[in-house]
Motif scaffolding. Sequence first.
Motif, PDB file in Angstrom:
ATOM      1  N   SER A 264       0.824  -1.220   0.000  1.00  0.00           N
ATOM      2  CA  SER A 264       0.000   0.000   0.000  1.00  0.00           C
ATOM      3  C   SER A 264       0.853   1.263   0.000  1.00  0.00           C
ATOM      4  O   SER A 264       0.344   2.352  -0.272  1.00  0.00           O
ATOM      5  CB  SER A 264      -0.954   0.016   1.202  1.00  0.00           C
ATOM      6  N   GLY A 265       2.153   1.141   0.280  1.00  0.00           N
ATOM      7  CA  GLY A 265       3.056   2.281   0.193  1.00  0.00           C
ATOM      8  C   GLY A 265       3.907   2.268  -1.058  1.00  0.00           C
ATOM      9  O   GLY A 265       3.963   3.242  -1.805  1.00  0.00           O
ATOM     10  N   THR A 266       4.550   1.135  -1.335  1.00  0.00           N
ATOM     11  CA  THR A 266       5.530   1.120  -2.423  1.00  0.00           C
ATOM     12  C   THR A 266       4.918   0.962  -3.803  1.00  0.00           C
ATOM     13  O   THR A 266       5.600   1.202  -4.800  1.00  0.00           O
ATOM     14  CB  THR A 266       6.571   0.009  -2.188  1.00  0.00           C
ATOM     15  N   CYS A 267       3.648   0.586  -3.883  1.00  0.00           N
ATOM     16  CA  CYS A 267       3.009   0.582  -5.210  1.00  0.00           C
ATOM     17  C   CYS A 267       2.974   1.988  -5.810  1.00  0.00           C
ATOM     18  O   CYS A 267       2.830   2.138  -7.021  1.00  0.00           O
ATOM     19  CB  CYS A 267       1.598   0.006  -5.122  1.00  0.00           C
ATOM     20  N   MET A 268       3.144   3.015  -4.981  1.00  0.00           N
ATOM     21  CA  MET A 268       3.206   4.376  -5.519  1.00  0.00           C
ATOM     22  C   MET A 268       4.362   4.546  -6.501  1.00  0.00           C
ATOM     23  O   MET A 268       4.328   5.437  -7.364  1.00  0.00           O
ATOM     24  CB  MET A 268       3.322   5.393  -4.384  1.00  0.00           C
ATOM     25  N   PHE A 269       5.376   3.688  -6.411  1.00  0.00           N
ATOM     26  CA  PHE A 269       6.501   3.787  -7.348  1.00  0.00           C
ATOM     27  C   PHE A 269       6.112   3.374  -8.767  1.00  0.00           C
ATOM     28  O   PHE A 269       6.866   3.632  -9.709  1.00  0.00           O
ATOM     29  CB  PHE A 269       7.699   2.987  -6.827  1.00  0.00           C
ATOM     30  N   GLU A 270       4.943   2.759  -8.946  1.00  0.00           N
ATOM     31  CA  GLU A 270       4.413   2.568 -10.304  1.00  0.00           C
ATOM     32  C   GLU A 270       4.243   3.907 -11.014  1.00  0.00           C
ATOM     33  O   GLU A 270       4.298   3.979 -12.235  1.00  0.00           O
ATOM     34  CB  GLU A 270       3.055   1.866 -10.254  1.00  0.00           C
ATOM     35  N   GLY A 271       4.022   4.961 -10.240  1.00  0.00           N
ATOM     36  CA  GLY A 271       3.807   6.283 -10.813  1.00  0.00           C
ATOM     37  C   GLY A 271       5.077   7.060 -11.070  1.00  0.00           C
ATOM     38  O   GLY A 271       5.016   8.259 -11.369  1.00  0.00           O
ATOM     39  N   THR A 272       6.249   6.401 -10.955  1.00  0.00           N
ATOM     40  CA  THR A 272       7.537   7.047 -11.180  1.00  0.00           C
ATOM     41  C   THR A 272       8.305   6.307 -12.270  1.00  0.00           C
ATOM     42  O   THR A 272       7.854   5.279 -12.791  1.00  0.00           O
ATOM     43  CB  THR A 272       8.394   7.041  -9.901  1.00  0.00           C
ATOM     44  N   ASN A 273       9.517   6.816 -12.556  1.00  0.00           N
ATOM     45  CA  ASN A 273      10.384   6.127 -13.511  1.00  0.00           C
ATOM     46  C   ASN A 273      11.306   5.122 -12.831  1.00  0.00           C
ATOM     47  O   ASN A 273      12.213   4.577 -13.466  1.00  0.00           O
ATOM     48  CB  ASN A 273      11.208   7.132 -14.318  1.00  0.00           C
ATOM     49  N   LEU A 274      11.108   4.847 -11.552  1.00  0.00           N
ATOM     50  CA  LEU A 274      11.845   3.807 -10.850  1.00  0.00           C
ATOM     51  C   LEU A 274      11.122   2.470 -10.971  1.00  0.00           C
ATOM     52  O   LEU A 274       9.896   2.416 -11.104  1.00  0.00           O
ATOM     53  CB  LEU A 274      12.008   4.140  -9.362  1.00  0.00           C
ATOM     54  N   SER A 275      11.880   1.392 -10.887  1.00  0.00           N
ATOM     55  CA  SER A 275      11.293   0.055 -10.814  1.00  0.00           C
ATOM     56  C   SER A 275      10.658  -0.149  -9.450  1.00  0.00           C
ATOM     57  O   SER A 275      11.248   0.196  -8.416  1.00  0.00           O
ATOM     58  CB  SER A 275      12.371  -1.010 -11.024  1.00  0.00           C
ATOM     59  N   GLU A 276       9.459  -0.712  -9.437  1.00  0.00           N
ATOM     60  CA  GLU A 276       8.819  -1.093  -8.176  1.00  0.00           C
ATOM     61  C   GLU A 276       9.081  -2.563  -7.854  1.00  0.00           C
ATOM     62  O   GLU A 276       8.411  -3.150  -7.011  1.00  0.00           O
ATOM     63  CB  GLU A 276       7.319  -0.805  -8.216  1.00  0.00           C
ATOM     64  N   GLY A 277      10.073  -3.137  -8.536  1.00  0.00           N
ATOM     65  CA  GLY A 277      10.473  -4.506  -8.231  1.00  0.00           C
ATOM     66  C   GLY A 277       9.759  -5.572  -9.023  1.00  0.00           C
ATOM     67  O   GLY A 277      10.008  -6.770  -8.797  1.00  0.00           O
ATOM     68  N   ARG A 278       8.877  -5.192  -9.941  1.00  0.00           N
ATOM     69  CA  ARG A 278       8.275  -6.211 -10.810  1.00  0.00           C
ATOM     70  C   ARG A 278       9.397  -6.859 -11.622  1.00  0.00           C
ATOM     71  O   ARG A 278      10.336  -6.204 -12.052  1.00  0.00           O
ATOM     72  CB  ARG A 278       7.255  -5.589 -11.759  1.00  0.00           C
ATOM     73  N   GLY A 279       9.274  -8.169 -11.830  1.00  0.00           N
ATOM     74  CA  GLY A 279      10.332  -8.884 -12.525  1.00  0.00           C
ATOM     75  C   GLY A 279      11.428  -9.375 -11.605  1.00  0.00           C
ATOM     76  O   GLY A 279      12.461  -9.870 -12.068  1.00  0.00           O
ATOM     77  N   THR A 280      11.213  -9.239 -10.278  1.00  0.00           N
ATOM     78  CA  THR A 280      12.131  -9.800  -9.291  1.00  0.00           C
ATOM     79  C   THR A 280      11.359 -10.755  -8.390  1.00  0.00           C
ATOM     80  O   THR A 280      10.125 -10.834  -8.458  1.00  0.00           O
ATOM     81  CB  THR A 280      12.772  -8.707  -8.409  1.00  0.00           C
ATOM     82  N   THR A 281      12.087 -11.445  -7.519  1.00  0.00           N
ATOM     83  CA  THR A 281      11.412 -12.338  -6.577  1.00  0.00           C
ATOM     84  C   THR A 281      10.870 -11.588  -5.370  1.00  0.00           C
ATOM     85  O   THR A 281      10.198 -12.191  -4.523  1.00  0.00           O
ATOM     86  CB  THR A 281      12.381 -13.435  -6.084  1.00  0.00           C
TER      87      THR A 281
END
Length: 412
Positions: A264-281
């Motif tokens: 609920s906090g780090t999904c906000m990084f979907e709205g940036t140009n940073l990776s939110e960790g998708r594609g990792t374990t």
Amino acid sequence: MRLSRRALLAATTAAASLTAAPPAGATGRRGHLRTGFENLRATAYAPLRGQRVGIVTNPTGVTRDVRHIVDVMHADPEVDLMAVFGPEHGFRGTAQAGGSEGRYDDPATGLPVYDTYLKSGRPLADVFTASGADTIVFDIQDVGARFYTYIWTLYDCMEAARLAGKRFVVLDRPNPVTGRSARGPVLHREFATFVGRQPISQAHGMTVCELARLFNGEFLTDPVPLETVPMTGWRRTDFYDASALPWVPPSPNMPTADTALVYSGTCMFEGTNLSEGRGTTRPFELLGAEGIDGRWAAAAGELGLPGVHFREAYFAPTFSKFQGRTVGGVQIHVHDRAAYDPVRTGVALLVTAKRVWSGFAWRPDNWIDKLTGSTLVRTAIDAGASTDEVVAGWQEELTAFRRVREDYLLYK
């Protein structure tokens, strides 16, 4: 005619009491939780008797011995199960984010499976009508965040069931990150999308049965005939592991209950140009981009945020942002779940990332505004606000939502 809130609560509470009487021996001790489905089954499916049933579910709709409830109900002569409705990612869970499985016949049961993803209103009502079901049942594991789309599938299905003249029954499961409190900004209606249809807080602290009651009482133009089948043995302070239930990933990038804790906090990084960790374990626990080094983890650590440590981390996502490229960033390590505030921590990470990395940028479509529910977070951070100043900006609306929320809670 629209019922008053008091009349609506009386009706849904009476239905809940009827359908969710705890089986003999059920207690509130750790590991003795019974889900809504378990309580429904203990009544020999009394609320569904004489009804043709369709169910909205996905891979999380399982018993504690990990049999899917569709398979269980299909094999039981007490239930006339005739249709399944799949949300985002699909009924059997084969689709990635932003995808679904389409219309097909389930090989295991022969039941027709209808696709609900991105359908709402009259088109979704027409799907319910075509299925021939009299009663629509909902049983999906949520993760406690406003932008996780299954709760809006619930909302859309409730509205469509009303349009189609169907009954609606919701089976409860735990909020895996507890139901202690609502946190974060409240959505403004002009920012409504499928990651937030109505003005609730970013971390809502509710179960799906409680949300269904809230939706019916506050947001639907006309209420749907609603019955809720609550859990027994769940307390608002319980994290998911207290339930002794198996964790089935609700979506491909929600592999563990630890993911839900930070989401609920780090999904906000979907709205940036940073990776939110998708594609990792460790999606949503790993965050980063090319050009970021250990200064970010150091800056976040200096804030002294409760319940969490930040580790300098490097990773190469196998898909999504920065696919196949090594990026630098942080890994979030929650060491005290009770003290940890995921939304405040997410804001702090946005604030520090912007400060230490000159390449920081919001997505050009301002997706961050859809995720947070208004321009408040983005514009405050751009203006140089501190974490505390950003968080202070939503407190009045959050307090108002908490007051409304209280009327619809089922558990202590």
